[in-house]
Design a protein around this motif. Structure first.
Motif, short mmCIF file in Angstrom:
data_model
loop_
_atom_site.label_atom_id
_atom_site.label_comp_id
_atom_site.label_asym_id
_atom_site.label_seq_id
_atom_site.Cartn_x
_atom_site.Cartn_y
_atom_site.Cartn_z
N LYS A 162 68.44 -82.66 -25.06
CA LYS A 162 68.49 -81.70 -26.16
C LYS A 162 69.85 -80.99 -26.13
N ARG A 163 70.09 -80.19 -27.17
CA ARG A 163 71.31 -79.40 -27.27
C ARG A 163 71.02 -77.97 -26.82
N VAL A 164 71.92 -77.39 -26.03
CA VAL A 164 71.78 -75.99 -25.62
C VAL A 164 72.07 -75.11 -26.83
N MET A 165 71.11 -74.23 -27.15
CA MET A 165 71.26 -73.35 -28.31
C MET A 165 71.56 -71.91 -27.89
N ALA A 166 70.95 -71.47 -26.80
CA ALA A 166 71.17 -70.09 -26.33
C ALA A 166 71.08 -70.08 -24.81
N THR A 167 71.87 -69.21 -24.19
CA THR A 167 71.90 -69.09 -22.73
C THR A 167 71.42 -67.70 -22.33
N THR A 199 70.18 -63.57 -27.61
CA THR A 199 68.96 -63.50 -28.41
C THR A 199 69.04 -64.55 -29.51
N ILE A 200 67.98 -65.32 -29.64
CA ILE A 200 67.95 -66.37 -30.66
C ILE A 200 66.77 -66.13 -31.58
N LYS A 201 66.97 -66.47 -32.84
CA LYS A 201 65.86 -66.48 -33.80
C LYS A 201 66.14 -67.57 -34.82
N GLY A 206 65.25 -71.35 -42.29
CA GLY A 206 66.07 -72.55 -42.10
C GLY A 206 67.40 -72.32 -41.41
N GLN A 207 67.60 -71.16 -40.83
CA GLN A 207 68.88 -70.81 -40.20
C GLN A 207 68.63 -70.33 -38.77
N VAL A 208 69.47 -70.81 -37.84
CA VAL A 208 69.43 -70.34 -36.45
C VAL A 208 70.43 -69.19 -36.31
N TYR A 209 69.99 -68.13 -35.66
CA TYR A 209 70.83 -66.96 -35.40
C TYR A 209 70.94 -66.75 -33.90
N ILE A 210 72.15 -66.51 -33.44
CA ILE A 210 72.40 -66.14 -32.05
C ILE A 210 72.98 -64.73 -32.08
N ASN A 211 72.29 -63.80 -31.41
CA ASN A 211 72.71 -62.39 -31.42
C ASN A 211 72.94 -61.89 -32.85
N ASN A 212 72.01 -62.23 -33.74
CA ASN A 212 72.02 -61.84 -35.16
C ASN A 212 73.16 -62.44 -35.97
N GLN A 213 73.88 -63.41 -35.42
CA GLN A 213 74.95 -64.09 -36.16
C GLN A 213 74.48 -65.51 -36.52
N GLU A 244 64.91 -62.87 -26.43
CA GLU A 244 66.07 -62.81 -25.54
C GLU A 244 65.84 -63.78 -24.39
N VAL A 245 66.86 -64.58 -24.13
CA VAL A 245 66.78 -65.59 -23.08
C VAL A 245 67.05 -64.90 -21.73
N PRO A 246 66.12 -65.03 -20.77
CA PRO A 246 66.35 -64.42 -19.46
C PRO A 246 67.50 -65.12 -18.71
N PRO A 247 68.16 -64.40 -17.81
CA PRO A 247 69.21 -65.04 -16.99
C PRO A 247 68.62 -66.24 -16.23
N GLY A 248 69.41 -67.31 -16.15
CA GLY A 248 68.96 -68.51 -15.44
C GLY A 248 68.12 -69.44 -16.30
N TYR A 249 68.00 -69.13 -17.58
CA TYR A 249 67.21 -69.96 -18.50
C TYR A 249 68.03 -70.32 -19.72
N LEU A 250 67.55 -71.32 -20.47
CA LEU A 250 68.20 -71.79 -21.68
C LEU A 250 67.16 -71.96 -22.79
#
Length: 193
Positions: A105-110, A114-116, A120-127, A146-152
């Motif tokens: 898979k593709r890494v989307m958030a580290t 914060t991802i949402k 039809g749109q992916v947002y990372i930290n509201n962007q 919010e993605v916890p540290p050590g997770y993706l």
């Protein structure tokens, strides 16, 4: 045949047998070294992988063969956009997937991001994230997490046909096997990923 000729013949036969034994031993050493090197390379440096599903279309197609390098993640964590191969997390193992049944898979958030997914749109930290690599926009929403540290958070490029983090949650970084870097088959599509 004289006694000296017989001794010479016996001596030549012994030398020939010794040469054969020596040659076999040398070849065996070469095979053993090659097997050890192959094991070390596959375990710690790189390995080939096969794409069995449509979850990464259009970037990766079924039956693509890839090289997955393992060295870079010894020195850094995966970055957003990396295409990674990983062991299924416990959530998937509880559903019957085997630990050795790798996913891609593709890494989307580290960790810390914060991802949402909304409308039809992916947002990372509201962007909003620009994604020119996906097959189509996602037909689902994902509440901000919010993605916890050590997770993706990982997703397939074929968003609507991918068993990924939007279904089963966070991926522990320790499950990452490596990064897909090169397609070596089929030949018309050889190249970097």
């Amino acid at each position: 045949m004289t006694l000296d000729e017989q001794k010479m013949k016996i001596s030549e036969t012994k030398l020939a047998k010794n040469d054969i034994k020596k040659s076999i031993w040398e070849n065996l050493q070469i095979v053993i070294i090659a097997l050890i090197l192959a094991f070390i390379i596959r375990t710690f440096i790189a390995e080939p992988r096969y794409i069995p599903s449509e979850s990464m279309l259009p970037t990766l197609e079924i039956r693509d063969r890839l090289v997955v390098e393992k060295v870079s993640y010894y020195f850094r964590s995966p970055h957003r956009g990396d295409i990674i191969v990983f062991e299924p997390p416990i959530q998937l193992q509880l559903q019957g997937y085997k630990r050795e049944q790798a996913f891609i898979k593709r890494v989307m958030a580290t960790g810390g991001e914060t991802i949402k997914v909304m409308d039809g749109q992916v947002y990372i930290n509201n962007q909003p994230l620009t994604e020119n690599y996906i097959l189509e926009s996602p037909h689902y929403n994902l509440q901000p997490i919010e993605v916890p540290p050590g997770y993706l958070i990982v997703m397939g490029d074929n968003r609507n046909n991918s068993n990924d983090s939007h279904v089963w949650g966070f991926l522990p970084e320790k499950n990452v096997i490596g990064k897909a870097v090169f397609r070596f088959f089929p030949f018309p599509r050889i190249g970097s990923i």
